[in-house]
Enzyme design. Structure first.
Site: not given
Ligand code: PMP
Length: 297
Positions: A154
């Site tokens: 991320k």
């Molecule tokens: N894809 C992207 C590109 C994101 O930014 C997020 C948010 N973090 C997610 C998927 C979903 O991830 P999570 O469920 O861990 O928040």
């Protein structure tokens, strides 16, 4: 909106006022988008407690993201969870969005750093804002090629892609974008993973070209509890258009249904879908409600 003159943040081991905290304008993260972060939520549980949802998973992903980018990382999961609960307490927050960010020192070169820094910020966020369904638009932007980026990290810089896609969707009159991968298969939203429903089954893009979300993993757990079959595979937007239902899931988005993709509506009323049952189970689970068990019948 995010802070006022009383807001406290965590900054490198100290709790300081957001309005007085400083960041180096020569920092590598600001200049190149070279940093990592998390998006986490806390909820007021059914019992009235403040609980960070999936705290370990998020702080482990933060560490993995930092390591994937060669950022020095010296914090333990436990100390960061502790610091986060203190930020929540000091700001009297229960339903909150929490943003940890690991950033690099002043460095205009591309050399590996010997230090990095961390901040944890939090602000109020209301859970489950209604029953809205999204009108989704297939973006002209594709997700970054995993051979060019550490796509499972991320990383700050990846979000230029998310911003471009989301802005394009909104300027075309839609609520949100859907991005494909570099081969044209459905990947994910700008900040959420997607599932669609067809013939009593949920289908979601396989890992490889997506950020494998913690909410996506929670949805898979819920489906296993509710005995809902899930398939992880590659598919095109043509398979999604006109399916029974679809939804986005993510920490911020939670589970949110789609009304249409490129103006093609989904065939089942949301209230009659398996996806809606998953949404209800997720809503119950984040607040540790007894109804989680009931949602499974
Ligand atoms: N894809 C992207 C590109 C994101 O930014 C997020 C948010 N973090 C997610 C998927 C979903 O991830 P999570 O469920 O861990 O928040």
């Amino acid at each position: 909106m995010y802070y006022n003159e009383n807001t406290i943040i965590y900054l490198n081991g100290q709790f300081v006022k957001a309005a007085e905290a400083k960041v180096d304008l020569f920092g590598q993260t600001l200049h190149y988008g070279y940093g990592v972060f998390e998006g986490i939520r806390s909820y007021k549980t059914a019992a009235g407690e403040t609980r960070i949802f999936k705290a370990e998973e998020h702080f482990e992903r933060l560490r993995n993201s930092a390591q994937a980018l060669n950022l020095p990382y010296r914090w333990s999961v436990d100390e960061l969870i502790d610091a986060t609960y203190q930020v929540l307490r000091q700001n009297e927050l229960q339903d909150a969005y929490i943003r940890p960010l690991v950033y690099a020192p002043a460095n205009m070169s591309f050399n590996v750093n010997t230090a990095s820094y961390i901040t944890i910020q939090a602000w109020q966020m209301q859970p489950f804002l209604g029953e809205k369904l999204l009108r989704v638009f297939t973006s002209s932007f594709q997700r970054p090629n995993p051979k060019g980026f550490k796509i499972e990290a991320k990383a700050n810089g990846h979000y230029v892609n998310s911003i471009l896609a989301s802005q394009e969707a909104k300027s075309n009159g839609f609520d949100e974008a859907l991005l494909t991968d570099m081969n044209g298969y459905v990947a994910e939203g700008p900040g959420a993973n997607m599932f669609f429903e067809q013939n009593g089954k949920l289908i979601t893009p396989a890992k490889g070209n997506i950020l494998p979300g913690i909410t996506r993993a929670t949805v898979l757990e819920i489906c296993s509890t509710l005995d809902i079959e899930v398939e992880e595979k590659l598919f095109t937007t043509e398979e999604v258009k006109g399916a029974e239902a679809a939804f986005y899931c993510g920490t911020a988005a939670e589970v949110i249904g789609w009304e249409s993709l490129d103006n093609v509506p989904f065939s089942k009323p949301w209230s009659e879908t398996l996806s809606k049952r998953v949404q209800a189970a997720y809503a119950a689970r984040v607040i540790e409600a007894e109804v989680y068990a009931e949602a499974s019948v």
